[in-house]
Enzyme design. Structure first.
Site, short mmCIF file in Angstrom:
data_model
loop_
_atom_site.label_atom_id
_atom_site.label_comp_id
_atom_site.label_asym_id
_atom_site.label_seq_id
_atom_site.Cartn_x
_atom_site.Cartn_y
_atom_site.Cartn_z
CB SER A 132 -0.91 0.01 1.23
OG SER A 132 -0.14 -0.05 2.42
CG HIS A 136 -2.58 -0.41 -3.14
ND1 HIS A 136 -2.78 0.92 -2.82
CD2 HIS A 136 -2.94 -1.12 -2.04
CE1 HIS A 136 -3.25 0.99 -1.59
NE2 HIS A 136 -3.35 -0.22 -1.10
CD GLU A 156 -3.16 3.80 -5.40
OE1 GLU A 156 -3.07 5.03 -5.46
OE2 GLU A 156 -2.69 3.14 -4.44
CG ASN A 188 -2.47 4.29 1.79
OD1 ASN A 188 -3.52 4.48 2.39
ND2 ASN A 188 -2.08 3.09 1.42
#
Length: 285
Positions: free
Chosen positions: A120, A141, A153, A191
């Site tokens: 992540s 991801h 992702e 993130n």
């Protein structure tokens, strides 16, 4: 390389079992690897439970559920990765562990096999560097919970080839996901934006601006977020949130990414969120 029929997923936790469920539901054969029969059983039970819920809701027939489960083969032997066309790693968010695994997979898998990581926030290029095939290492991801969330992702490392990128992009679509191309920077997009928001929510409580409940209400009722940032932090795990903030802080060396002392305190005290029974809220576990 385009013809991916068998996938190995390494790690039978929440993310790994979710990826397995989605892949098997997309008519692919899946090897699920973890280090013990107990962990594998737990992962398979989770998949079975999710599929049973879909049957109860009328979204799936019992026959289709049985067909999906028949495509999943658990194994305690990582050496079986040699049978896969693609390996997706979904182990703990720990660079040392990932590097060891990718080095080992590189020695097991035939040269044409793609190695993907579900990290992540950790650098794809650094993971790829321990292999002899950096052009075939890529980030994939998925979001949590994997069967529900549509985004993947797709992250290129420095050496990731265009062909590998296209294969993984198309595979994500085949799995019913919406892939988004992202470059290899700390936290990627999801993130890098989400974790500082959660961290700022923790600072807001730490500085006494508002209570936990009030912060979450502002973001839910004022910004139309389905979960408040502190509820979401508890769901993700406060230890995971702290780890990602540390990666952002270390990667950019920018003080705006410094983890809130209250977040550190809760993690040190074992208040990790839902999984431990207490975070910013109390839970029955």
């Amino acid at each position: 390389m385009n013809n991916i029929k068998t996938i190995m997923v390494v790690g039978a936790g929440q993310m790994g079992s979710g990826i397995v469920q989605v892949a098997a539901s997309s008519d692919m054969n899946v090897l699920l690897h973890d280090i013990s029969a107990e962990l594998l059983d737990r992962g398979l039970m989770s998949i079975n439970k999710q599929l049973s819920r879909s049957v109860e809701k009328g979204k799936l027939t019992e026959e289709r559920k049985a067909e999906i489960l028949s495509r999943i083969r658990p194994t305690e032997f990582v050496e079986q990765a040699e049978q896969a066309d693609l390996v997706i790693e979904a182990i703990s968010e720990n660079m040392a562990l990932k590097v060891l695994l990718f080095h080992r997979l590189d020695g097991i898998c035939p040269p044409e096999v793609i190695l993907a990581t579900n990290t992540s926030s950790l650098p794809i290029s650094e993971i790829a560097a321990v292999t002899g095939r950096p052009s075939q290492v890529i980030g994939m991801h998925f979001m949590n919970p994997v069967p529900v969330m549509p985004l993947v992702e797709v992250i290129r490392g420095l050496e990731t080839s265009q062909e590998v990128f296209e294969v993984i992009y198309q595979l994500s679509e085949k799995m019913g996901k919406t892939p988004v191309e992202v470059k290899d920077f700390p936290g990627f997009v999801s993130n890098r934006i989400l974790m500082p928001m959660i961290n700022e929510a923790v600072f807001t409580v730490y500085e006494g601006v508002a209570s936990v409940e009030s912060v979450d209400k502002v973001m839910k009722l004022g910004m139309n977020h389905p979960l408040g940032p502190l509820e979401l932090a508890d769901f993700i795990g406060l230890d995971t949130c702290l780890s990602i903030m540390e990666i952002l802080y270390d990667g950019f060396k920018d003080p705006k990414y410094r983890p809130c002392p209250l977040l550190r305190k809760y993690v040190k005290a074992g208040r990790l969120g839902r999984k431990s029974g207490q975070g910013f809220y109390q839970y029955n576990v």
